[in-house]
Design a protein around this motif. Sequence first.
Motif, PDB file in Angstrom:
ATOM      1  N   ARG A  19       0.841  -1.196   0.000  1.00 49.97           N
ATOM      2  CA  ARG A  19       0.000   0.000   0.000  1.00 49.97           C
ATOM      3  C   ARG A  19       0.880   1.252   0.000  1.00 49.97           C
ATOM      4  NH1 ARG A  19      -4.835  -1.196   4.428  1.00 49.97           N
ATOM      5  NH2 ARG A  19      -5.695  -3.065   3.413  1.00 49.97           N
ATOM      6  N   LEU A  20       0.282   2.352  -0.384  1.00 52.81           N
ATOM      7  CA  LEU A  20       0.985   3.631  -0.399  1.00 52.81           C
ATOM      8  C   LEU A  20       1.451   3.981   1.013  1.00 52.81           C
ATOM      9  CD1 LEU A  20       1.798   6.215  -1.951  1.00 52.81           C
ATOM     10  CD2 LEU A  20      -0.454   7.135  -1.357  1.00 52.81           C
ATOM     11  N   CYS A  76       0.616  -0.834  -4.901  1.00 53.05           N
ATOM     12  CA  CYS A  76       1.549   0.116  -5.513  1.00 53.05           C
ATOM     13  C   CYS A  76       2.684  -0.633  -6.211  1.00 53.05           C
ATOM     14  CB  CYS A  76       2.129   1.045  -4.456  1.00 53.05           C
ATOM     15  SG  CYS A  76       0.922   2.096  -3.646  1.00 53.05           S
ATOM     16  N   VAL A  82       4.418   2.071 -13.294  1.00 52.52           N
ATOM     17  CA  VAL A  82       3.031   2.546 -13.283  1.00 52.52           C
ATOM     18  C   VAL A  82       2.765   3.518 -14.431  1.00 52.52           C
ATOM     19  CG1 VAL A  82       1.311   3.846 -11.964  1.00 52.52           C
ATOM     20  CG2 VAL A  82       2.782   2.164 -10.811  1.00 52.52           C
ATOM     21  N   SER A 123       7.212   3.832  -4.915  1.00 53.29           N
ATOM     22  CA  SER A 123       6.018   3.009  -5.135  1.00 53.29           C
ATOM     23  C   SER A 123       4.759   3.859  -5.038  1.00 53.29           C
ATOM     24  CB  SER A 123       5.947   1.872  -4.111  1.00 53.29           C
ATOM     25  OG  SER A 123       6.946   0.914  -4.366  1.00 53.29           O
ATOM     26  N   ILE A 124       3.958   3.836  -6.103  1.00 56.94           N
ATOM     27  CA  ILE A 124       2.721   4.609  -6.161  1.00 56.94           C
ATOM     28  C   ILE A 124       1.603   3.756  -6.740  1.00 56.94           C
ATOM     29  CG2 ILE A 124       3.940   6.809  -6.401  1.00 56.94           C
ATOM     30  CD1 ILE A 124       3.194   6.703  -9.416  1.00 56.94           C
ATOM     31  N   PRO A 125       0.343   4.115  -6.461  1.00 57.13           N
ATOM     32  CA  PRO A 125      -0.780   3.436  -7.103  1.00 57.13           C
ATOM     33  C   PRO A 125      -1.153   4.144  -8.403  1.00 57.13           C
ATOM     34  CG  PRO A 125      -1.602   4.922  -5.429  1.00 57.13           C
ATOM     35  CD  PRO A 125      -0.107   5.061  -5.418  1.00 57.13           C
TER      36      PRO A 125
END
Length: 259
Positions: A19-20, A76, A82, A123-125
Amino acid sequence: MLILLPPSENKRAPRRGPRLSISDRPTALQEPTRHVLDALTRLCSDSPDEAARVLGLSAGQRDLLGLNAELATAPCAPAWRVYSGVLFDALDVGSMSPGAKRRALASVWVASALFGVVRLAESIPAHRLSAGTTLPGVPRLTSLWRQPVDQTLRESLGGDEMILDLRSSPYVALWPIPPDLRERAVVAKVWQRRPDGSRSAVSHANKATKGKVAADLLRSRRSFTSPSQVAAALRQREWDVALVPPVSTSAWRLDVTIE
């Protein structure tokens, strides 16, 4: 060299991943990230019709509302995985040598309406938010992000390191190059040569060209402390480039001409 890229509208949604973690972000970016994230998820969860209007989504893009509504719990992945689209396909981090990839993850920042700026390794969604959007209860993004982004990027700049600005104008507004950094900043502009020898501004190939320019500089294994060094490195890779000196309100301009 610090390289600034625009984000892509299209993003690949990770199927799994952590998760973020806002607390893992640079300190100056944490609080504004929470502010924008909370406003965006609340809008998309509680008022989907209004959210579609605010975000400028068509009927066929309504699935993006659900994506935004679940950002706090969405999986993420590193930003370079992404972000998709023409520029990031041309940059092609996945095919870089270990050294070039290491330089890309350390020196490339992507401008972001949601995150201010994002390193490629962060790390990003997947999400949807443009720089010109006005969210309920949130200051204009150009005002919200300017100081935190300034602090973050200054902390990441080393010595006389150059800045290569490849952003589009809406994302330049989130952090215009400050006056004291203009002498060490180069803003790229892509031109197309016409059959008669004149030039016109490029639209179709603009993003792909910028992605390739960034990739070639990252592969060059050099550090850059002057605009002339940036131009020379690109000429060695057979780019047609020219430098335009700064005036009172601008940085150096790097004209890249393609056929």
